[in-house]
Write a protein that holds these residues in place. Structure first.
Motif, mmCIF file in Angstrom:
data_model
loop_
_atom_site.group_PDB
_atom_site.id
_atom_site.type_symbol
_atom_site.label_atom_id
_atom_site.label_comp_id
_atom_site.label_asym_id
_atom_site.label_seq_id
_atom_site.Cartn_x
_atom_site.Cartn_y
_atom_site.Cartn_z
ATOM 1 N N PHE A 79 0.811 -1.212 0.000
ATOM 2 C CA PHE A 79 0.000 0.000 0.000
ATOM 3 C C PHE A 79 0.848 1.267 0.000
ATOM 4 O O PHE A 79 0.351 2.361 -0.259
ATOM 5 C CB PHE A 79 -0.910 0.008 1.238
ATOM 6 N N SER A 80 2.138 1.143 0.290
ATOM 7 C CA SER A 80 3.017 2.312 0.358
ATOM 8 C C SER A 80 3.551 2.744 -0.995
ATOM 9 O O SER A 80 4.178 3.796 -1.104
ATOM 10 C CB SER A 80 4.206 2.019 1.283
ATOM 11 N N TYR A 81 3.334 1.938 -2.029
ATOM 12 C CA TYR A 81 3.983 2.177 -3.317
ATOM 13 C C TYR A 81 2.962 2.341 -4.445
ATOM 14 O O TYR A 81 1.891 1.745 -4.422
ATOM 15 C CB TYR A 81 4.922 1.021 -3.648
ATOM 16 N N SER A 82 3.355 3.132 -5.453
ATOM 17 C CA SER A 82 2.477 3.323 -6.611
ATOM 18 C C SER A 82 3.175 3.020 -7.925
ATOM 19 O O SER A 82 2.571 3.162 -8.988
ATOM 20 C CB SER A 82 1.950 4.758 -6.649
ATOM 21 N N GLU A 118 13.793 4.531 -6.589
ATOM 22 C CA GLU A 118 12.534 4.231 -5.904
ATOM 23 C C GLU A 118 11.988 2.877 -6.318
ATOM 24 O O GLU A 118 11.485 2.111 -5.496
ATOM 25 C CB GLU A 118 11.498 5.321 -6.198
ATOM 26 N N ARG A 119 12.079 2.576 -7.587
ATOM 27 C CA ARG A 119 11.590 1.289 -8.075
ATOM 28 C C ARG A 119 12.411 0.147 -7.484
ATOM 29 O O ARG A 119 11.868 -0.889 -7.103
ATOM 30 C CB ARG A 119 11.647 1.259 -9.602
ATOM 31 N N TYR A 120 13.706 0.346 -7.397
ATOM 32 C CA TYR A 120 14.577 -0.658 -6.773
ATOM 33 C C TYR A 120 14.165 -0.879 -5.313
ATOM 34 O O TYR A 120 14.048 -2.020 -4.849
ATOM 35 C CB TYR A 120 16.023 -0.206 -6.851
ATOM 36 N N ILE A 147 10.689 -2.889 -5.188
ATOM 37 C CA ILE A 147 10.656 -4.317 -5.489
ATOM 38 C C ILE A 147 11.480 -5.144 -4.497
ATOM 39 O O ILE A 147 11.159 -6.304 -4.232
ATOM 40 C CB ILE A 147 11.114 -4.609 -6.932
ATOM 41 N N THR A 148 12.537 -4.542 -3.933
ATOM 42 C CA THR A 148 13.335 -5.300 -2.976
ATOM 43 C C THR A 148 12.705 -5.309 -1.590
ATOM 44 O O THR A 148 12.734 -6.340 -0.901
ATOM 45 C CB THR A 148 14.770 -4.745 -2.894
ATOM 46 N N ARG A 149 12.112 -4.212 -1.175
ATOM 47 C CA ARG A 149 11.433 -4.198 0.124
ATOM 48 C C ARG A 149 10.215 -5.106 0.113
ATOM 49 O O ARG A 149 9.950 -5.830 1.075
ATOM 50 C CB ARG A 149 11.039 -2.769 0.498
ATOM 51 N N GLU A 162 10.850 10.735 -7.541
ATOM 52 C CA GLU A 162 11.857 10.863 -6.488
ATOM 53 C C GLU A 162 12.005 12.303 -6.003
ATOM 54 O O GLU A 162 12.392 12.541 -4.849
ATOM 55 C CB GLU A 162 13.210 10.355 -6.999
ATOM 56 N N ILE A 163 11.712 13.276 -6.880
ATOM 57 C CA ILE A 163 11.867 14.681 -6.501
ATOM 58 C C ILE A 163 10.523 15.397 -6.450
ATOM 59 O O ILE A 163 10.488 16.634 -6.398
ATOM 60 C CB ILE A 163 12.821 15.406 -7.469
#
Length: 230
Positions: free
Chosen positions: A33-36, A102-104, A107-109, A221-222
């Motif tokens: 839920f934290s990511y888009s 951010e994408r890295y 997907i890793t988290r 990211e910005i």
């Protein structure tokens, strides 16, 4: 009374289905839920203004973008696990394919959280998913380890991802719940078609043609004000 072979097979298939449903449920504790995946930037910069635009966007990332690549990586992880092959090289490749910091991180988290939560179903595969673990590879390997069919795992994964993006759009005020459900319903046919096709592909077929989506992931990211971490 002992089960017949047919009954035992049916039990195992239903058990695998229940596990797949649990792993890809929004309630499974991976923090999705934290990511888009950059969708928030697409909304902020005016690329997604309504349900039609969202539906078209999802269709493109499924056929030519990140979702396609994730599904191919999932299929490869499933195959490697079934064949008893190591996953280290695939994990490294999947992480290297991330198009932005951010994408890295996303997907890793998600991958590491998925492995931690999936350990509730003990299996030796968990010991091979250590360090930097990407989400799609973790799902594919764990699904194979527990007897989930490859096409079922891919279809469920893609459905969960599409449903998540719809949820993101609802929270960002782009669409309401009724339109969101209609988009999820309409996605069934392309998801099933993609699952059937992508299971036949290999790592040689990885690739993306969604430059705008990839760029927006970088721009997020910005971004000054945001609800999501990616």
């Amino acid at each position: 009374m002992a089960m017949t072979d047919t009954a035992a097979e049916g039990f195992q298939e239903r058990q695998a289905l229940l596990r797949l449903m649990a792993w890809l449920s929004p309630a499974f504790p991976v923090g999705g839920f934290s990511y888009s995946a950059g969708l928030e930037s697409a909304v902020t910069e005016g690329h997604l203004r309504d349900g039609d635009a969202l539906e078209a966007w999802l269709g493109v990332v499924l056929s030519d973008g990140g979702l396609r690549n994730d599904a191919i990586l999932l299929c490869e992880a499933h195959r490697l696990q079934q064949d008893g092959q190591p996953l280290e090289d695939l994990l490294s490749l999947a992480a290297a394919l991330a198009g932005s910091a951010e994408r890295y991180g996303e997907i890793t988290r998600l991958g590491e959280a998925f492995v931690k939560a999936a350990a509730a179903w003990p299996h030796p595969v968990i010991r091979h998913l250590t360090g930097t673990v990407t989400y799609s590879v973790a799902v594919g390997a764990v699904a194979a380890a527990h007897g989930v069919k490859r096409a079922d795992a891919v279809a469920a994964f893609l459905h969960a991802q599409v449903s998540h993006y719809v949820s993101v759009a609802i929270r960002l005020g782009v669409i309401g719940q009724t339109r969101g459900l209609a988009i999820v319903a309409a996605a069934e046919t392309p998801i099933l078609a993609a699952a059937a096709e992508l299971c036949r592909l290999s790592l040689d077929d990885l690739g993306s043609a969604t430059i705008i989506a990839d760029t927006l992931s970088l721009r997020h990211e910005i971004q000054y004000s945001r609800l999501f971490q990616s």
